[in-house]
Design a protein around this motif. Structure first.
Motif, PDB file in Angstrom:
ATOM      1  N   LEU A 152       0.808  -1.219   0.000  1.00  0.00           N
ATOM      2  CA  LEU A 152       0.000   0.000   0.000  1.00  0.00           C
ATOM      3  C   LEU A 152       0.845   1.275   0.000  1.00  0.00           C
ATOM      4  N   LEU A 153       2.035   1.214   0.551  1.00  0.00           N
ATOM      5  CA  LEU A 153       2.906   2.392   0.559  1.00  0.00           C
ATOM      6  C   LEU A 153       3.226   2.865  -0.856  1.00  0.00           C
ATOM      7  N   PHE A 154       3.098   1.985  -1.834  1.00  0.00           N
ATOM      8  CA  PHE A 154       3.444   2.321  -3.221  1.00  0.00           C
ATOM      9  C   PHE A 154       2.220   2.442  -4.137  1.00  0.00           C
ATOM     10  N   VAL A 155       1.030   2.417  -3.545  1.00  0.00           N
ATOM     11  CA  VAL A 155      -0.202   2.588  -4.313  1.00  0.00           C
ATOM     12  C   VAL A 155      -0.662   4.039  -4.159  1.00  0.00           C
ATOM     13  N   PRO A 156      -0.654   4.805  -5.248  1.00  0.00           N
ATOM     14  CA  PRO A 156      -1.103   6.203  -5.160  1.00  0.00           C
ATOM     15  C   PRO A 156      -2.503   6.280  -4.528  1.00  0.00           C
ATOM     16  N   LYS A 157      -2.706   7.270  -3.734  1.00  0.00           N
ATOM     17  CA  LYS A 157      -3.962   7.520  -3.001  1.00  0.00           C
ATOM     18  C   LYS A 157      -4.220   6.511  -1.879  1.00  0.00           C
ATOM     19  N   LYS A 158      -3.357   5.520  -1.720  1.00  0.00           N
ATOM     20  CA  LYS A 158      -3.481   4.561  -0.609  1.00  0.00           C
ATOM     21  C   LYS A 158      -2.246   4.577   0.281  1.00  0.00           C
ATOM     22  N   VAL A 159      -1.335   5.493  -0.008  1.00  0.00           N
ATOM     23  CA  VAL A 159      -0.124   5.613   0.813  1.00  0.00           C
ATOM     24  C   VAL A 159      -0.516   5.859   2.260  1.00  0.00           C
ATOM     25  N   TRP A 160      -1.538   6.684   2.479  1.00  0.00           N
ATOM     26  CA  TRP A 160      -1.992   6.976   3.835  1.00  0.00           C
ATOM     27  C   TRP A 160      -2.398   5.705   4.574  1.00  0.00           C
ATOM     28  N   LEU A 161      -3.038   4.777   3.848  1.00  0.00           N
ATOM     29  CA  LEU A 161      -3.486   3.528   4.463  1.00  0.00           C
ATOM     30  C   LEU A 161      -2.294   2.637   4.821  1.00  0.00           C
ATOM     31  N   GLY A 162      -1.341   2.538   3.902  1.00  0.00           N
ATOM     32  CA  GLY A 162      -0.123   1.775   4.186  1.00  0.00           C
ATOM     33  C   GLY A 162       0.667   2.378   5.328  1.00  0.00           C
ATOM     34  N   ALA A 163       0.726   3.719   5.354  1.00  0.00           N
ATOM     35  CA  ALA A 163       1.457   4.402   6.420  1.00  0.00           C
ATOM     36  C   ALA A 163       0.747   4.223   7.768  1.00  0.00           C
ATOM     37  N   GLY A 164      -0.574   4.300   7.761  1.00  0.00           N
ATOM     38  CA  GLY A 164      -1.329   4.087   9.000  1.00  0.00           C
ATOM     39  C   GLY A 164      -1.171   2.677   9.528  1.00  0.00           C
ATOM     40  N   LEU A 165      -1.217   1.710   8.625  1.00  0.00           N
ATOM     41  CA  LEU A 165      -1.013   0.310   9.009  1.00  0.00           C
ATOM     42  C   LEU A 165       0.408   0.112   9.544  1.00  0.00           C
ATOM     43  N   THR A 166       1.373   0.746   8.886  1.00  0.00           N
ATOM     44  CA  THR A 166       2.765   0.683   9.349  1.00  0.00           C
ATOM     45  C   THR A 166       2.883   1.252  10.763  1.00  0.00           C
ATOM     46  N   LEU A 167       2.237   2.385  11.004  1.00  0.00           N
ATOM     47  CA  LEU A 167       2.269   2.982  12.349  1.00  0.00           C
ATOM     48  C   LEU A 167       1.699   2.030  13.398  1.00  0.00           C
ATOM     49  N   GLY A 168       0.562   1.422  13.078  1.00  0.00           N
ATOM     50  CA  GLY A 168      -0.051   0.490  14.025  1.00  0.00           C
ATOM     51  C   GLY A 168       0.821  -0.722  14.294  1.00  0.00           C
TER      52      GLY A 168
ATOM     53  N   GLY B 184       5.039   7.516  10.102  1.00  0.00           N
ATOM     54  CA  GLY B 184       4.416   8.728  10.641  1.00  0.00           C
ATOM     55  C   GLY B 184       4.586   9.921   9.711  1.00  0.00           C
ATOM     56  N   ILE B 185       5.771  10.079   9.182  1.00  0.00           N
ATOM     57  CA  ILE B 185       6.028  11.181   8.251  1.00  0.00           C
ATOM     58  C   ILE B 185       5.198  10.993   6.980  1.00  0.00           C
ATOM     59  N   LEU B 186       5.159   9.772   6.459  1.00  0.00           N
ATOM     60  CA  LEU B 186       4.371   9.504   5.252  1.00  0.00           C
ATOM     61  C   LEU B 186       2.879   9.743   5.488  1.00  0.00           C
ATOM     62  N   LEU B 187       2.387   9.356   6.654  1.00  0.00           N
ATOM     63  CA  LEU B 187       0.972   9.585   6.960  1.00  0.00           C
ATOM     64  C   LEU B 187       0.684  11.082   7.000  1.00  0.00           C
ATOM     65  N   PHE B 188       1.555  11.839   7.618  1.00  0.00           N
ATOM     66  CA  PHE B 188       1.384  13.290   7.679  1.00  0.00           C
ATOM     67  C   PHE B 188       1.428  13.891   6.275  1.00  0.00           C
ATOM     68  N   GLN B 189       2.361  13.455   5.462  1.00  0.00           N
ATOM     69  CA  GLN B 189       2.494  13.989   4.101  1.00  0.00           C
ATOM     70  C   GLN B 189       1.292  13.662   3.227  1.00  0.00           C
ATOM     71  N   ASN B 190       0.600  12.576   3.520  1.00  0.00           N
ATOM     72  CA  ASN B 190      -0.520  12.124   2.698  1.00  0.00           C
ATOM     73  C   ASN B 190      -1.872  12.285   3.383  1.00  0.00           C
ATOM     74  N   ARG B 191      -1.925  13.115   4.389  1.00  0.00           N
ATOM     75  CA  ARG B 191      -3.155  13.286   5.168  1.00  0.00           C
ATOM     76  C   ARG B 191      -4.324  13.782   4.322  1.00  0.00           C
ATOM     77  N   LYS B 192      -4.048  14.506   3.244  1.00  0.00           N
ATOM     78  CA  LYS B 192      -5.120  15.015   2.369  1.00  0.00           C
ATOM     79  C   LYS B 192      -5.872  13.893   1.663  1.00  0.00           C
ATOM     80  N   ASP B 193      -5.265  12.708   1.567  1.00  0.00           N
ATOM     81  CA  ASP B 193      -5.896  11.580   0.884  1.00  0.00           C
ATOM     82  C   ASP B 193      -6.764  10.729   1.800  1.00  0.00           C
ATOM     83  N   ILE B 194      -6.753  11.017   3.097  1.00  0.00           N
ATOM     84  CA  ILE B 194      -7.548  10.224   4.040  1.00  0.00           C
ATOM     85  C   ILE B 194      -9.011  10.625   3.852  1.00  0.00           C
ATOM     86  N   PRO B 195      -9.848   9.697   3.375  1.00  0.00           N
ATOM     87  CA  PRO B 195     -11.216  10.056   2.968  1.00  0.00           C
ATOM     88  C   PRO B 195     -12.125  10.536   4.095  1.00  0.00           C
ATOM     89  N   PHE B 196     -11.927  10.074   5.300  1.00  0.00           N
ATOM     90  CA  PHE B 196     -12.834  10.445   6.377  1.00  0.00           C
ATOM     91  C   PHE B 196     -12.360  11.666   7.169  1.00  0.00           C
TER      92      PHE B 196
END
Length: 127
Positions: free
Chosen positions: A60-76, A112-124
């Motif tokens: 997911l870290l390498f799927v455009p528009k899903k980086v946030w999901l991969g980064a969130g999963l990585t954080l968890g 964490g940095i990737l999630l912050f950088q891609n926060r605009k893509d988080i749908p909710f």
């Protein structure tokens, strides 16, 4: 350099997570020992489950528009790994000098940095 930072962070996180999959999926003794400390007799479920989730996060870290999901999963995942090191495993496992713990911290920071950088893509989130 600034334009390459996201790619570098993705590679760091994915390489660290993917390199451990061989040990998790093949049932290497050091992996069994580590997960037994955390999950007891259910180590195989946690070991394989964690490996599957790390594989999904890495993809997911390498799927455009899903980086946030991969980064969130990585954080968890890395948050859980760090918590396990601090409470059950110890910073140093199997005389590794804290290498696994340090790799988890580095991966957590990259996620964490990737999630912050891609926060605009988080749908909710309305950002």
């Amino acid at each position: 350099m600034k334009k390459y930072l996201p790619l570098i962070l993705k590679l760091i996180a994915a390489i660290i997570m993917l390199q451990t999959l061989f040990f998790k999926f093949t049932g290497a003794q050091e992996s069994i020992d580590l997960f037994t400390k955390v999950a007891g007799e259910n180590e195989h479920l946690m070991r394989i489950g964690t490996g599957v989730l790390e594989l999904i996060a890495s993809i997911l870290l390498f799927v455009p528009k899903k980086v946030w999901l991969g980064a969130g999963l990585t954080l968890g995942l890395m948050g859980g790994a760090i918590f396990s090191h601090l409470t059950k495993i110890g910073i140093e496992h199997n005389n590794d000098g804290g290498t696994l713990f340090i790799m988890a911290v580095i991966t957590l920071l990259a996620g964490g940095i990737l999630l912050f950088q891609n926060r605009k893509d988080i749908p909710f989130l309305k950002l």
